[in-house]
Design a protein around this motif. Structure first.
Motif, short mmCIF file in Angstrom:
data_model
loop_
_atom_site.label_atom_id
_atom_site.label_comp_id
_atom_site.label_asym_id
_atom_site.label_seq_id
_atom_site.Cartn_x
_atom_site.Cartn_y
_atom_site.Cartn_z
N PHE A 166 -0.24 0.11 8.58
CA PHE A 166 0.01 0.81 7.31
C PHE A 166 0.77 -0.07 6.33
O PHE A 166 0.49 -0.08 5.13
CB PHE A 166 0.82 2.09 7.58
CG PHE A 166 1.39 2.72 6.34
CD1 PHE A 166 0.59 3.48 5.50
CD2 PHE A 166 2.72 2.53 6.00
CE1 PHE A 166 1.11 4.05 4.34
CE2 PHE A 166 3.25 3.11 4.84
CZ PHE A 166 2.44 3.87 4.02
N VAL A 168 1.70 -3.05 4.26
CA VAL A 168 1.06 -4.25 3.73
C VAL A 168 2.09 -5.37 3.72
O VAL A 168 3.24 -5.15 3.31
CB VAL A 168 0.55 -3.97 2.30
CG1 VAL A 168 -0.07 -5.21 1.68
CG2 VAL A 168 -0.47 -2.83 2.32
N PRO A 171 3.01 -6.04 -0.68
CA PRO A 171 2.53 -5.05 -1.65
C PRO A 171 2.78 -5.51 -3.09
O PRO A 171 3.70 -6.28 -3.34
CB PRO A 171 3.35 -3.81 -1.32
CG PRO A 171 4.56 -4.31 -0.62
CD PRO A 171 4.15 -5.57 0.09
N PHE B 279 -2.96 0.98 -7.21
CA PHE B 279 -1.87 0.15 -6.68
C PHE B 279 -0.95 0.97 -5.78
O PHE B 279 0.23 0.70 -5.68
CB PHE B 279 -1.08 -0.55 -7.81
CG PHE B 279 -1.80 -1.71 -8.42
CD1 PHE B 279 -2.22 -2.78 -7.65
CD2 PHE B 279 -2.07 -1.74 -9.79
CE1 PHE B 279 -2.91 -3.86 -8.22
CE2 PHE B 279 -2.76 -2.81 -10.36
CZ PHE B 279 -3.19 -3.88 -9.57
N GLU B 281 -0.04 1.07 -2.49
CA GLU B 281 -0.19 0.26 -1.28
C GLU B 281 1.16 -0.04 -0.66
O GLU B 281 1.28 -0.90 0.20
CB GLU B 281 -0.93 -1.04 -1.63
CG GLU B 281 -0.21 -1.85 -2.70
CD GLU B 281 -1.08 -2.90 -3.40
OE1 GLU B 281 -0.52 -3.94 -3.78
OE2 GLU B 281 -2.29 -2.65 -3.58
N GLY B 282 2.19 0.66 -1.11
CA GLY B 282 3.55 0.35 -0.67
C GLY B 282 4.01 1.19 0.51
O GLY B 282 3.23 1.89 1.16
N SER B 283 5.28 1.07 0.77
CA SER B 283 5.92 1.71 1.91
C SER B 283 7.27 2.24 1.46
O SER B 283 7.74 1.87 0.39
CB SER B 283 6.13 0.69 3.04
OG SER B 283 4.95 -0.01 3.30
N TYR B 297 2.03 7.76 0.36
CA TYR B 297 2.08 6.44 -0.30
C TYR B 297 0.69 5.88 -0.59
O TYR B 297 0.55 4.76 -1.06
CB TYR B 297 2.86 5.45 0.56
CG TYR B 297 4.34 5.78 0.63
CD1 TYR B 297 5.24 5.16 -0.23
CD2 TYR B 297 4.83 6.76 1.49
CE1 TYR B 297 6.58 5.47 -0.20
CE2 TYR B 297 6.17 7.09 1.53
CZ TYR B 297 7.05 6.44 0.67
OH TYR B 297 8.38 6.76 0.69
N ARG B 298 -0.35 6.67 -0.32
CA ARG B 298 -1.72 6.25 -0.59
C ARG B 298 -2.38 7.29 -1.48
O ARG B 298 -1.90 8.43 -1.61
CB ARG B 298 -2.51 6.13 0.73
CG ARG B 298 -1.96 5.10 1.71
CD ARG B 298 -2.14 3.67 1.21
NE ARG B 298 -1.58 2.69 2.14
CZ ARG B 298 -0.35 2.18 2.03
NH1 ARG B 298 0.45 2.57 1.04
NH2 ARG B 298 0.08 1.27 2.88
N VAL B 544 -7.32 0.75 1.40
CA VAL B 544 -6.71 -0.36 0.66
C VAL B 544 -7.61 -1.58 0.80
O VAL B 544 -7.97 -1.97 1.90
CB VAL B 544 -5.29 -0.66 1.19
CG1 VAL B 544 -4.71 -1.89 0.50
CG2 VAL B 544 -4.38 0.54 0.98
#
Lengths: 178, 565
Positions: A166, A168, A171, B279, B281-283, B297-298, B544
């Protein structure tokens, strides 16, 4: 759970915290195959990221400008010592985003899900949105999470088949030129 | 697509008061008025000069809203009595440190791609607050004059203290720059170094919204609106913050992006950048709300998790019986496959902008954005094409959104069964006695011509989502709505050419609730995050690095409310 040391340098991001961890392992603590190191969020007046590390001697850390928590001992600036204690307590409670864990060094390139489970401390592989993982494209960056003491890797489908973790590796930062 | 109406444009920068007669014109309902016109009307009312009426804090106390009269007008085709004006409230220019185009570039493109209104929203920040906010205004006013059939608002992409970004924009007028500049200097999270998620910063955000409300109340600007942008992208808009914004400035803080911009960002390499759609694609970070699942987050079918999840955060807001709107915008910074770059010798900090872009012949495959109007549309039901009417329509919740021009239009009516043709439409309220039979009548105008990717989109299915109004949330951080679910689905027959209509009995109404609609090209679906009983064929997770925006199209409408007296 074995003895755990909490470390807090007030790192702003998980990337900063991982960078600190790398330096500490290289220069101060040394690294063992059995150790586990995690990042933990410290929320409140100054949200930041702290670390927990198992199987190390915290004595070497005390002279540094860090918050350190080991057992009932605290050292360093009070706010950071509190963050370190929070990180150690979170790990003891079975939580944390694992950076170092048994078998992590073998999780490079593309591995089968069964290899990941057999050769690392990861106990479960989940796929966001449903489905079953077969091939895991590690991107050499695998950060599973402890969920109630179980080390779980959340993955997502990859373009062209298989799954990727999950998280990246790089990012797109907010407000980057894109 | 394109423009087929004539406009009687007002040019508010040339005189102070736009539509000054609205306050006393009984033909204009309260909800159609700008806040300042409404306060003028209320003054007249309290002096006994006009009839009575009250602003409602929830739909439970709102009067029934019949559709506007359906007489045709010179301004083009009306649906449910309104002109549905396509727009985009999230657009950057060379006055943003991470963008490049001139204002007129964005406006000409937006106009060509069919937008009736747009908001220029350059990023808040030290340089913009100092000079950019001033310098962009003449460019905006020139664009208003040059492109007469697209309304151009000046706004700002506010760094909400302690949270994400938001669009803030005002009605044009003498003080549009003054209000925005003061707001940015005093309340922008970047300017004030107030980005961290702390109680003090959350309070600063509320103070900013309160300031905006005061400017409208004082009549310094005729109107102001706030919509949170890409709300789930970084997990930093907690549910309690969203509720606090809504409650601090009712009628100004009206919604969030149901779908983020940057819809080209997931086009796979080598043709695209191969990132996350939007965009996203984060956490999580230390500033994220810890309760949000990683799914948030998606994007899902191109939409933000808060909106795409049936029974999720958006439904939990609607369950409180308060209006909360969704939008879909370009967030245009740099356009995918464009062949331009920032002008040479730019000095952003000194000039407050980059030099005008120049052609360089290199195809920007890594850019993630579409031009305004090219892909994302926020369609607003307005009584006429004017700045005030667009803002009023948004405040009234008359909004539906789509991607890739999936449909040409939609007419939604919720009405007493057997009581004639008119009822409440999107954003509206139908009041009924307990036990009254109510029905939903929907007509979708199917796409008749190719979209900007040169194909005619085909609507495959329409879903009807229903939820109960359960009242004020006892937990301000809740993001679930247990009663919301897809109640019915309608497959669009393969032979449907121009229109797709259906009627659905909503039964005998025992509880207040709402109905909202969702439609899809049917190309990518998955069981919803709350299970098949809630949403059997919901949007799928966007991959992604492999998300073709043209093969996964959805539309969503705001709710229609049914209130039991």
């Amino acid at each position: 759970m074995k003895e755990v040391v909490g470390i807090d340098a007030g790192s702003a991001t998980v990337q900063d915290a991982e960078h600190l961890l790398g330096r500490l392992l290289e220069e101060v603590l040394g690294r063992t195959d059995a150790m586990v190191a995690c990042t933990h969020f410290v929320r409140g007046e100054r949200p930041h990221v702290a670390l927990s590390v198992t199987g190390v001697d915290s004595a070497a850390l005390v002279s540094l400008e860090l918050g350190v928590a080991s057992g009932s001992e605290r050292s360093g600036p009070p706010e950071l010592a509190a963050g370190a204690a929070l990180a150690a307590a979170a790990f003891a409670a079975g939580e944390g985003r694992a950076v170092i864990y048994p078998g992590v060094s073998g999780l490079v390139g593309t591995r089968s899900a069964s290899e990941v489970l057999a050769e690392s401390a990861i106990e479960e592989i989940d796929v966001m949105g449903g489905g079953v993982a077969s091939l895991v494209h590690t991107r050499d960056f695998v950060r599973p999470e402890y969920v109630n003491g179980r080390l779980v890797l959340l993955t997502q489908p990859a373009g062209g088949g298989g799954v990727v973790p999950f998280e990246v590796p790089n990012p797109t930062p907010c407000c980057a030129d894109h | 697509m394109g423009h087929h109406h004539t406009h009687d444009h007002d040019h508010p920068h040339s005189h102070e008061n736009v539509e000054p007669s609205d306050a006393t014109d009984a033909g204009v309902p309260d909800e159609e008025l700008s806040p300042s016109a409404l306060s003028r009307r209320n003054l007249l009312r309290s002096a006994g000069l006009l009839g009575t009426g009250a602003a409602a804090s929830t739909v439970l106390t709102a009067p029934s809203t019949a559709s506007a009269d359906t007489r045709s007008s010179s301004s083009g085709e009306r649906r449910a009595g309104y002109l549905w004006l396509a727009g985009d409230h999230h657009i950057h220019t060379q006055y943003s440190s991470d963008a490049m185009y001139r204002v007129i570039d964005q406006v000409r493109h937006g106009n060509a791609y069919g937008l009736d209104w747009m908001v220029i929203t350059d990023h808040g920040g030290a340089t913009h607050a100092r000079i950019g906010v001033d310098k962009v205004n003449p460019d905006i006013r020139a664009a208003r004059d040059e492109v007469r059939d697209t309304l151009v608002f000046q706004g700002l992409e506010w760094n909400i203290p302690g949270a994400e970004h938001a669009t803030v924009f005002v009605h044009p007028g003498r003080h549009e720059v003054g209000v925005l500049k003061q707001f940015e200097n005093d309340y922008d999270g970047s300017v004030k170094n107030a980005s961290d998620n702390t109680p003090a910063n959350e309070a600063l955000a509320i103070a900013g919204l309160t300031f905006l409300k005061k400017q409208v109340d004082k009549g310094r600007v005729d109107d102001a609106l706030f919509l949170a942008n890409h709300p789930a992208r970084r997990g930093v808009d907690s549910p309690h913050e969203i509720r606090a914004w809504r409650d601090a400035a009712p009628g100004i803080a009206i919604g969030f992006e149901g779908a983020p911009g940057h819809q080209a960002a997931g086009i796979p390499e080598p043709n695209g950048g191969g990132g996350g759609r939007g965009f996203y694609e984060g956490s999580p970070s230390a500033n994220s709300f810890p309760g949000y699942p990683l799914e948030s987050y998606r994007t899902w079918g191109g939409f933000d998790w808060m909106t795409s999840t049936v029974g999720g955060l958006w439904d939990s807001l609607l369950a409180e019986g308060k209006s909360w709107s969704i939008s879909a915008n370009s967030d245009c910074h740099v356009v995918w496959a464009d062949t331009a770059e920032r002008g040479p010798d730019s000095n952003f900090d000194l000039n407050g902008r980059y030099n005008d872009p120049v052609h360089n012949g290199t195809i920007l495959t890594s850019a993630g954005d579409f031009w305004p109007g090219f892909y994302s549309r926020t369609n607003v039901g307005a009584s006429r094409q004017s700045y005030a009417a667009v803002m009023s329509g948004m405040r009234a919740g008359r909004i539906w959104v789509d991607h890739g021009h999936l449909i040409d239009g939609i007419d939604v009516q919720v009405r007493r069964a057997g009581h004639g043709p008119s009822g409440a439409t999107i954003g509206g309220v139908l009041r009924v006695k307990r036990g009254a039979a109510v029905e939903l009548v929907v007509t979708v105008d199917l796409a008749q011509q190719p979209n900007w990717a040169q194909f005619v989109p085909r609507l495959a299915r329409v879903d009807v989502v229903r939820g109960d109004v359960t009242g004020k949330a006892s937990d301000r951080d809740t993001f679930s709505a247990p009663t919301a679910r897809v109640a019915s689905s309608f497959e669009v027959p393969a032979g449907a050419a121009k229109r797709f209509s259906f009627k659905l009995s909503l039964g005998k109404i025992e509880k207040s609730g709402y109905v909202r609609l969702r439609g899809t090209d049917g190309k990518r679906t998955a069981t919803g995050l709350n299970g098949a009983a809630v949403d059997a064929h919901g949007p799928a997770l966007d991959v992604v690095g492999d998300a073709d925006p043209w093969n996964d199209l959805w539309f969503y409408t705001n709710p229609v409310w049914v209130v039991v007296d």
